[in-house]
Design a protein around this motif. Sequence first.
Motif, PDB file in Angstrom:
ATOM      1  N   ILE A  59       0.601   7.881  11.634  1.00  0.00           N
ATOM      2  CA  ILE A  59      -0.515   6.945  11.642  1.00  0.00           C
ATOM      3  C   ILE A  59       0.048   5.534  11.708  1.00  0.00           C
ATOM      4  N   HIS A  60      -0.807   4.574  12.048  1.00  0.00           N
ATOM      5  CA  HIS A  60      -0.397   3.179  12.003  1.00  0.00           C
ATOM      6  C   HIS A  60      -0.638   2.635  10.603  1.00  0.00           C
ATOM      7  N   ALA A  61       0.106   1.615  10.235  1.00  0.00           N
ATOM      8  CA  ALA A  61       0.010   1.055   8.890  1.00  0.00           C
ATOM      9  C   ALA A  61      -1.407   0.612   8.548  1.00  0.00           C
ATOM     10  N   THR A  62      -2.171   0.186   9.540  1.00  0.00           N
ATOM     11  CA  THR A  62      -3.531  -0.268   9.289  1.00  0.00           C
ATOM     12  C   THR A  62      -4.455   0.881   8.878  1.00  0.00           C
ATOM     13  N   GLN A  63      -4.025   2.129   9.109  1.00  0.00           N
ATOM     14  CA  GLN A  63      -4.834   3.295   8.759  1.00  0.00           C
ATOM     15  C   GLN A  63      -4.492   3.853   7.377  1.00  0.00           C
ATOM     16  N   LEU A  64      -3.493   3.290   6.748  1.00  0.00           N
ATOM     17  CA  LEU A  64      -3.060   3.793   5.453  1.00  0.00           C
ATOM     18  C   LEU A  64      -4.083   3.440   4.378  1.00  0.00           C
TER      19      LEU A  64
ATOM     20  N   ALA B  11      10.473  -6.805  -0.584  1.00  0.00           N
ATOM     21  CA  ALA B  11       9.602  -6.520  -1.724  1.00  0.00           C
ATOM     22  C   ALA B  11       8.125  -6.756  -1.407  1.00  0.00           C
ATOM     23  N   PRO B  12       7.743  -7.867  -0.748  1.00  0.00           N
ATOM     24  CA  PRO B  12       6.319  -8.051  -0.434  1.00  0.00           C
ATOM     25  C   PRO B  12       5.769  -6.953   0.472  1.00  0.00           C
ATOM     26  N   LEU B  13       6.606  -6.455   1.366  1.00  0.00           N
ATOM     27  CA  LEU B  13       6.175  -5.355   2.223  1.00  0.00           C
ATOM     28  C   LEU B  13       5.833  -4.138   1.377  1.00  0.00           C
ATOM     29  N   PHE B  14       6.670  -3.850   0.396  1.00  0.00           N
ATOM     30  CA  PHE B  14       6.416  -2.694  -0.454  1.00  0.00           C
ATOM     31  C   PHE B  14       5.229  -2.914  -1.381  1.00  0.00           C
ATOM     32  N   ASP B  15       4.997  -4.169  -1.775  1.00  0.00           N
ATOM     33  CA  ASP B  15       3.790  -4.457  -2.528  1.00  0.00           C
ATOM     34  C   ASP B  15       2.557  -4.129  -1.694  1.00  0.00           C
ATOM     35  N   ALA B  16       2.620  -4.474  -0.408  1.00  0.00           N
ATOM     36  CA  ALA B  16       1.488  -4.197   0.482  1.00  0.00           C
ATOM     37  C   ALA B  16       1.291  -2.699   0.664  1.00  0.00           C
ATOM     38  N   VAL B  17       2.395  -1.956   0.811  1.00  0.00           N
ATOM     39  CA  VAL B  17       2.298  -0.510   0.949  1.00  0.00           C
ATOM     40  C   VAL B  17       1.739   0.108  -0.334  1.00  0.00           C
ATOM     41  N   GLY B  18       2.239  -0.347  -1.481  1.00  0.00           N
ATOM     42  CA  GLY B  18       1.753   0.170  -2.753  1.00  0.00           C
ATOM     43  C   GLY B  18       0.270  -0.085  -2.945  1.00  0.00           C
ATOM     44  N   GLU B  19      -0.183  -1.290  -2.554  1.00  0.00           N
ATOM     45  CA  GLU B  19      -1.608  -1.612  -2.683  1.00  0.00           C
ATOM     46  C   GLU B  19      -2.444  -0.749  -1.749  1.00  0.00           C
ATOM     47  N   ALA B  20      -1.957  -0.547  -0.520  1.00  0.00           N
ATOM     48  CA  ALA B  20      -2.688   0.270   0.452  1.00  0.00           C
ATOM     49  C   ALA B  20      -2.821   1.713  -0.009  1.00  0.00           C
ATOM     50  N   CYS B  21      -1.817   2.190  -0.758  1.00  0.00           N
ATOM     51  CA  CYS B  21      -1.829   3.576  -1.238  1.00  0.00           C
ATOM     52  C   CYS B  21      -2.527   3.721  -2.587  1.00  0.00           C
ATOM     53  N   GLY B  22      -2.865   2.608  -3.219  1.00  0.00           N
ATOM     54  CA  GLY B  22      -3.505   2.671  -4.521  1.00  0.00           C
ATOM     55  C   GLY B  22      -2.582   3.148  -5.621  1.00  0.00           C
ATOM     56  N   LEU B  23      -1.302   2.754  -5.571  1.00  0.00           N
ATOM     57  CA  LEU B  23      -0.319   3.229  -6.547  1.00  0.00           C
ATOM     58  C   LEU B  23      -0.401   2.399  -7.827  1.00  0.00           C
ATOM     59  N   ARG B  24      -0.854   3.024  -8.895  1.00  0.00           N
ATOM     60  CA  ARG B  24      -1.081   2.300 -10.140  1.00  0.00           C
ATOM     61  C   ARG B  24       0.217   1.883 -10.826  1.00  0.00           C
ATOM     62  N   MET B  25       1.220   2.768 -10.842  1.00  0.00           N
ATOM     63  CA  MET B  25       2.489   2.420 -11.466  1.00  0.00           C
ATOM     64  C   MET B  25       3.162   1.284 -10.714  1.00  0.00           C
ATOM     65  N   HIS B  26       3.024   1.288  -9.393  1.00  0.00           N
ATOM     66  CA  HIS B  26       3.608   0.209  -8.603  1.00  0.00           C
ATOM     67  C   HIS B  26       2.948  -1.120  -8.960  1.00  0.00           C
ATOM     68  N   ALA B  27       1.640  -1.103  -9.144  1.00  0.00           N
ATOM     69  CA  ALA B  27       0.934  -2.333  -9.493  1.00  0.00           C
ATOM     70  C   ALA B  27       1.414  -2.885 -10.836  1.00  0.00           C
ATOM     71  N   LEU B  28       1.807  -1.991 -11.752  1.00  0.00           N
ATOM     72  CA  LEU B  28       2.266  -2.417 -13.066  1.00  0.00           C
ATOM     73  C   LEU B  28       3.691  -2.947 -13.055  1.00  0.00           C
ATOM     74  N   TYR B  29       4.575  -2.280 -12.292  1.00  0.00           N
ATOM     75  CA  TYR B  29       6.003  -2.579 -12.389  1.00  0.00           C
ATOM     76  C   TYR B  29       6.606  -3.226 -11.144  1.00  0.00           C
TER      77      TYR B  29
END
Length: 290
Positions: free
Chosen positions: A74-79, A187-205
């Motif tokens: 998939i494309h990143a916009t579909q995540l 790191a900002p790229l991974f923040d964006a991926v974590g937000e797109a996936c709804g990762l709660r632990m990522h949002a915390l740490y």
Amino acid sequence: ACRWRDARVVCFARGPLFRAASFHLMPECTTAAFTVRSSWASRRHAIDRRSTLPRPPLRPLCLVPRTGRAVERIHATQLSPRVFARHQREGTPLLVEGTLGALAREDWGLSGFAAAVGAHLPLTCRIHGGDGYATSPDRWTGRKHMRSTVTTTAPLFADSIRSGIAASNDCYVQSDVASSRAGAVLAPLFDAVGEACGLRMHALYGPLVNAWWGPAGHTEPLHIDVTDGTLLQLSGEKEVLVFPPSHWRALRPHAVDPQGMSWAFSRLALRRALEAAADSGGGGGGGGGG
């Protein structure tokens, strides 16, 4: 087995999946992978040496195009959290393209990556030896699948790749590079991926930015990742062979033993697993560890 060739792909794979991956790179190239914290915790599996449960046929989840079972892309916009949750629940990998965006134009080759990590950051380099020790579980002792480790820096390791020393001694770097310029850029790229996936632990740490970096031909042994993983291929080509969780017992993980090798590693050499899979009609396979 699936291959990543460029700097625009992220792959999600749920643990525990037995997997192995190998690098097929030109000597002047490098590869690195980075992880994002998942909101799910993997369960540890206790292994009973005396178990008499029947072993299922050893059929790997072969994902090379020739098997007709290509990895979903998939494309990143579909995540979205729903897409991620489905793959996490099913335990199936997913290729996400277009994730790097403008960062794909950065120099992630050998020299560029070494410069981005810098000479100030100490890196842990595993030395396996050029005789297949890393992929020979019957030769391991204690809790290590390498012969030794040394501390190095990115420029020095890059030099060892150029000279062929890293390949001849099967050297492999696995280190946290979050404090480097490479980590700050990614790191900002991974923040964006974590937000797109709804990762709660990522949002915390926040993101863990770890690099796996090796010369052409390096192969990791069969193992599982005990947490969900996100692999970002920056440069070169990496081939990953993934077995589904249903083959846990067939792949003979080490018993739970505080003094012995981790249960996350298989007691089967990769070649034996591939031979068994071929004998059982599981299709073609590829390469080695991740």
